[in-house]
Motif scaffolding. Structure first.
Motif, PDB file in Angstrom:
ATOM      1  N   TYR A 559       0.837  -1.196   0.000  1.00  0.00           N
ATOM      2  CA  TYR A 559       0.000   0.000   0.000  1.00  0.00           C
ATOM      3  C   TYR A 559       0.874   1.248   0.000  1.00  0.00           C
ATOM      4  N   THR A 560       0.585   2.174  -0.920  1.00  0.00           N
ATOM      5  CA  THR A 560       1.278   3.461  -0.985  1.00  0.00           C
ATOM      6  C   THR A 560       0.340   4.534  -0.458  1.00  0.00           C
ATOM      7  N   PRO A 561       0.601   5.073   0.723  1.00  0.00           N
ATOM      8  CA  PRO A 561      -0.315   6.071   1.289  1.00  0.00           C
ATOM      9  C   PRO A 561      -0.414   7.305   0.399  1.00  0.00           C
ATOM     10  N   MET A 562      -1.610   7.795   0.277  1.00  0.00           N
ATOM     11  CA  MET A 562      -1.842   9.005  -0.520  1.00  0.00           C
ATOM     12  C   MET A 562      -1.158  10.211   0.111  1.00  0.00           C
ATOM     13  N   PHE A 563      -1.045  10.208   1.435  1.00  0.00           N
ATOM     14  CA  PHE A 563      -0.392  11.314   2.126  1.00  0.00           C
ATOM     15  C   PHE A 563       0.995  10.916   2.619  1.00  0.00           C
ATOM     16  N   THR A 569       5.929  13.251  -3.277  1.00  0.00           N
ATOM     17  CA  THR A 569       6.929  13.552  -4.315  1.00  0.00           C
ATOM     18  C   THR A 569       6.260  13.674  -5.676  1.00  0.00           C
ATOM     19  N   LEU A 570       5.304  12.764  -5.964  1.00  0.00           N
ATOM     20  CA  LEU A 570       4.586  12.860  -7.233  1.00  0.00           C
ATOM     21  C   LEU A 570       3.768  14.150  -7.310  1.00  0.00           C
ATOM     22  N   VAL A 571       3.177  14.549  -6.192  1.00  0.00           N
ATOM     23  CA  VAL A 571       2.391  15.791  -6.181  1.00  0.00           C
ATOM     24  C   VAL A 571       3.293  16.988  -6.447  1.00  0.00           C
ATOM     25  N   GLU A 641      -3.782  25.539  -6.778  1.00  0.00           N
ATOM     26  CA  GLU A 641      -4.260  25.995  -5.477  1.00  0.00           C
ATOM     27  C   GLU A 641      -4.952  24.858  -4.729  1.00  0.00           C
ATOM     28  N   TYR A 642      -5.732  24.021  -5.440  1.00  0.00           N
ATOM     29  CA  TYR A 642      -6.393  22.893  -4.787  1.00  0.00           C
ATOM     30  C   TYR A 642      -5.372  21.876  -4.276  1.00  0.00           C
ATOM     31  N   PHE A 647      -2.639  18.892   0.105  1.00  0.00           N
ATOM     32  CA  PHE A 647      -1.395  18.359   0.663  1.00  0.00           C
ATOM     33  C   PHE A 647      -0.628  19.387   1.492  1.00  0.00           C
ATOM     34  N   ARG A 648      -1.266  20.512   1.758  1.00  0.00           N
ATOM     35  CA  ARG A 648      -0.693  21.547   2.619  1.00  0.00           C
ATOM     36  C   ARG A 648       0.701  21.959   2.143  1.00  0.00           C
TER      37      ARG A 648
END
Length: 844
Positions: A559-563, A569-571, A641-642, A647-648
């Motif tokens: 499992y790769t956590p979304m957060f 890094t992808l974000v 902006e979203y 992801f702060r």
């Protein structure tokens, strides 16, 4: 259509087949309506398979039938209205179905046309998970496994209707059909609204008898209300096996099977094309795809998901309360209640512990049906049965689409289907009307169980979308819109917090509970005993989330956590790519703004300056104009902006991306070359330079470095005239080469005048990017020569015609006008010659 009262069924079928060829379509339907009204079920059951195939086409896709997927009201209004009236859930075709249903007829359906996992399961003598196939698989008289299911008329009709979306050939690319306007899409919506109504109850089946309507008796093998994927209650199982129904029972209670059957068939035929084993095999890059969905298929599935959300959420609060169980409720309300988030979890044996087909029946059984008699379940109310029934099949379906769909704008259909499933609150009756402001409303905490028990739908598919977005051209407005849509949905207030909470529940360590620990995650479906005490509430929620993840991915899933750090890094990479795409779109906009609005009075003719340089890399922004540039910038700005909110991300991180892009411009505000190193043979791109070119961040200034006379003929030139002028100028240059060289070598004004017209512009002023190119050009020195190519331009010829037209208005003839134009040009050329020579004197 008049038939003798005592016609044989074979003659009736032959007559209808002949009429389908010889009579107009409208007349055929009128005759069919009369046949359905007048003939008894005993004679109608022989024409029923032929009629169903004539309508929906053959299962092998050879016959298209009535071609419902292309039939539109605005194109063929007469045929469309006839078809919709005939196939309406309250129309003649459904009346025929109910007429045959009352007589308990069975029809053979080939197993070979079922979805791949179901067909493979039956061929391996394993009972399929869905109760839809129980008691239906048939054997040959010799005892071997046959190729048919024994279906009642309603099942047979719905099977063909659902599979016609899959088995028929894809629509031609040249045929532009809007799926939401076609007859098939509208019929799906009508059937869902009829059999799964959000208001009221399912209408009883219409009777064809003159005495009025009467409900048809339930089928001999009614479909089982699904408690979860492949599970059913003990009491229902007994009723399923006994084939006994109460004569005095409420007829409405027998009609819920139609709603169950419709939903099960739609889900099985449209979504169940990938099993967990197939999904794991498809992760290999060399895996061959077993089934490829189309955009039309995805749009219909989205319609199903939206209606399921609306249906499951249409139960009123007083009906959903625990006290409502003690009062008399309709079967439909009970069916809706199965879609609510009740606190119980079903329990069952693993799928592989079910009996094999041959073991359950024995070798001596002839034409026997399949029964899962050894399956043991506890009589516990189901939990989220409707979403759970769809969830696993939909998850594998979406995983396949995210990994194999082309990287083009057609992925928008898959994206919207995914986002529709993720937002059940949009289809709840208490949803708020969108306000005037653009701020999304807060997602209520009551949806937290849905988010947690669909965690992979949110997290893993979001990571999959990030990987897709990083490989697309975000300068395209269609791709920018997709990133904006996903970011906007996940940025809804409180949704990210609920997703993060679900991940924390999954990642929290296990409590040591001896009486449960050994069987927590032993099956792809939910397991666990209700006879032992429950752990604390948080642990219970953690158990449910873990069960969800392991049921969809298997126990060995990573499992790769979304957060987590990998997804973050992808974000950040996506945020950087968005910033770069915004900069590229702005560059395109600035380039378009620098060009004259109309280029000239004659721009409508397609004229433009004789520019030998290449234009900017083409994309759909250039075709759609400035408005698309503005929309792309707006989509990307809001998406950034979203993402920052979800992801702060700090303002400093986003500012670094902008500052890094600022270094790609030189003092003149023009783009620098891609990142290169100088080698022996010229410039060599670095990996960073290749990345800059692929994403449109930098580019080489492509210029024509050859003979200007041999350039490709432009769109603003007359091809035949350009070739004629080239031959003429070549002959003049060859004939008078010596005289032109002598004139250009003079030191007086005449020499300067000839050099201005006959000498090629200096090669030193050209932008040579490679030393090899510089050496090649240096070896191609040319003497003075005449060029007449400018006379082949539309602009030049039309300008001369306009000059003669204006001169005629002042009573100036063609010959005097020619002399005036020649004199004017000589004066202009003389002035330019003096300015050119003076500029050379001041050069260092």
């Amino acid at each position: 259509m008049a038939f003798p009262h005592l016609q044989q069924p074979s003659f009736l079928l032959a007559s209808l087949k002949a009429d389908s060829i010889n009579k107009p379509f409208a007349q055929q339907c009128q005759d069919l309506v009369k046949v359905i009204e007048d003939f008894p079920a005993k004679e109608l059951h022989t024409i029923f398979p032929w009629l169903v195939e004539s309508i929906f086409g053959s299962l092998d896709g050879v016959l298209v039938g009535w071609n419902l997927r292309c039939l539109q009201g605005r194109v063929n209004p007469v045929e469309y209205s006839i078809v919709m009236e005939f196939l309406d859930p309250g129309g003649p075709m459904m009346k025929l179905v109910y007429k045959l249903q009352a007589e308990d007829y069975k029809f053979d359906f080939p197993v070979s046309y079922l979805p791949g996992p179901v067909k493979a399961s039956i061929q391996e003598c394993i009972l399929p998970d869905s109760p839809l196939y129980h008691n239906k698989v048939q054997f040959t008289p010799t005892g071997g496994l046959g190729l048919n299911l024994a279906l009642n008329p309603f099942e047979y009709y719905i099977f063909f209707f659902a599979l016609s979306l899959i088995t028929q050939k894809p629509l031609p690319v040249s045929l532009h059909v809007r799926t939401s306007d076609c007859a098939y899409f509208i019929l799906v919506d009508r059937y869902l609204s009829w059999f799964l109504p959000t208001e009221g109850s399912v209408p009883p089946p219409l009777s064809s008898s003159p005495g009025g309507t009467s409900p048809s008796p339930p089928p001999r093998t009614p479909a089982i209300p699904f408690a979860s994927y492949g599970l059913h209650h003990t009491s229902l199982l007994k009723r399923h096996i006994s084939h006994q129904t109460s004569v005095n029972a409420d007829p409405a209670s027998h009609e819920i099977w139609r709603s169950e059957t419709l939903l099960q068939v739609f889900v099985e035929m449209w979504l169940h094309h990938y099993s967990l084993e197939m999904y794991q095999k498809m992760q290999s890059p060399h895996a061959k795809e077993s089934f490829t969905p189309t955009e039309e298929h995805v749009l219909v599935v989205r319609l199903l998901l939206k209606h399921l959300h609306a249906f499951a959420n249409s139960l009123k609060p007083e009906q959903a309360s625990p006290s409502a169980h003690s009062h008399a409720t309709s079967p439909l309300e009970e069916f809706k209640r199965m879609g609510l988030n009740l606190p119980e979890v079903p329990s069952a044996l693993p799928r592989r512990s079910q009996p094999s087909l041959m073991g359950a029946l024995g070798s001596s059984v002839s034409r026997a049906s399949l029964l899962g008699k050894q399956q043991v379940t506890l009589p516990i109310p189901c939990r989220a049965a409707v979403p759970r029934f769809v969830q696993q099949k939909l998850y594998l379906f979406l995983q396949h689409c995210f990994g194999h769909w082309p990287l083009d704008a057609s992925f928008r259909a898959v994206l919207e289907m995914w986002l529709s499933y993720l937002q059940p609150w949009r289809y709840a009756p208490d949803k708020q009307a969108p306000g005037s402001d653009s701020q999304p409303r807060c997602v209520s905490e009551k949806w937290a169980p849905f988010v947690q028990e669909n965690l992979l739908m949110y997290t893993k598919l979001f990571v999959g979308f990030l990987n897709r977005a990083l490989r697309t051209d975000l300068v395209s407005p269609k791709h920018a819109l997709m990133v904006f849509r996903v970011a906007k949905v996940f940025a809804q207030p409180n949704l990210a917090e609920m997703i993060q909470k679900g991940e924390q529940l999954f990642l929290e360590p296990e409590l040591v509970i001896p009486h449960r620990q050994h069987r927590l995650f032993t099956a792809p479906t939910f397991t666990g005993s209700f006879l032992s005490p429950w752990p604390p509430a948080v642990t219970d929620a953690s158990f449910k989330v873990k069960s969800h993840v392991y049921s969809l991915e298997g126990q060995d899933c990573k499992y790769t956590p979304m957060f987590g750090p990998e997804a973050r890094t992808l974000v950040l990479r996506l945020a950087q790519l968005i910033t770069q795409a915004k900069h590229t779109a702005k560059s395109i906009s600035d380039q378009c703004a620098e060009s004259p609005a109309g280029h000239s009075f004659l721009s409508w003719l397609g004229f433009s300056s004789m520019d030998t340089n290449g234009s900017y890399t083409a994309n759909d922004l250039d075709e759609m104009g400035q408005d698309s540039v503005r929309k792309t910038d707006e989509y990307l700005e809001k998406a950034l902006e979203y993402l920052r909110q979800i992801f702060r991300l700090s303002e400093a991180q986003l500012r670094q991306f902008t500052l890094a892009l600022g270094t790609t411009q030189d003092e003149n505000g023009k783009k620098q070359l891609p990142d290169c190193i100088v080698g022996e043979d010229g410039l060599i791109l670095t990996p960073l330079g290749r990345y800059q070119i692929i994403n449109g961040l930098r580019r080489f200034e492509i210029e024509y470095q050859g003979d200007p006379e041999l350039q490709p003929i432009r769109s603003y030139e007359i091809a035949s005239l350009v070739r004629t002028l080239f031959r003429l100028s070549s002959a003049i240059n060859h004939r008078f080469a010596g005289q032109m060289a002598a004139l250009c070598s003079r030191d007086d004004f005449l020499g300067s005048f000839c050099r201005y017209h006959l000498t090629e512009p200096g090669l030193a002023s050209r932008h040579l990017l490679s030393p090899v190119g510089r050496r090649q050009v240096a070896g191609h020195t040319r003497g003075p020569r005449l060029s007449l190519r400018f006379l082949g331009s539309y602009r030049t010829l039309v300008s001369l015609l306009l000059a003669f037209f204006v001169a005629s208005l002042f009573c100036v003839g063609p010959l005097p006008c020619t002399l005036l134009l020649t004199l004017g040009y000589v004066l202009y050329a003389s002035a330019m010659t003096l300015l050119t020579e003076r500029g050379k004197l001041h050069q260092p």
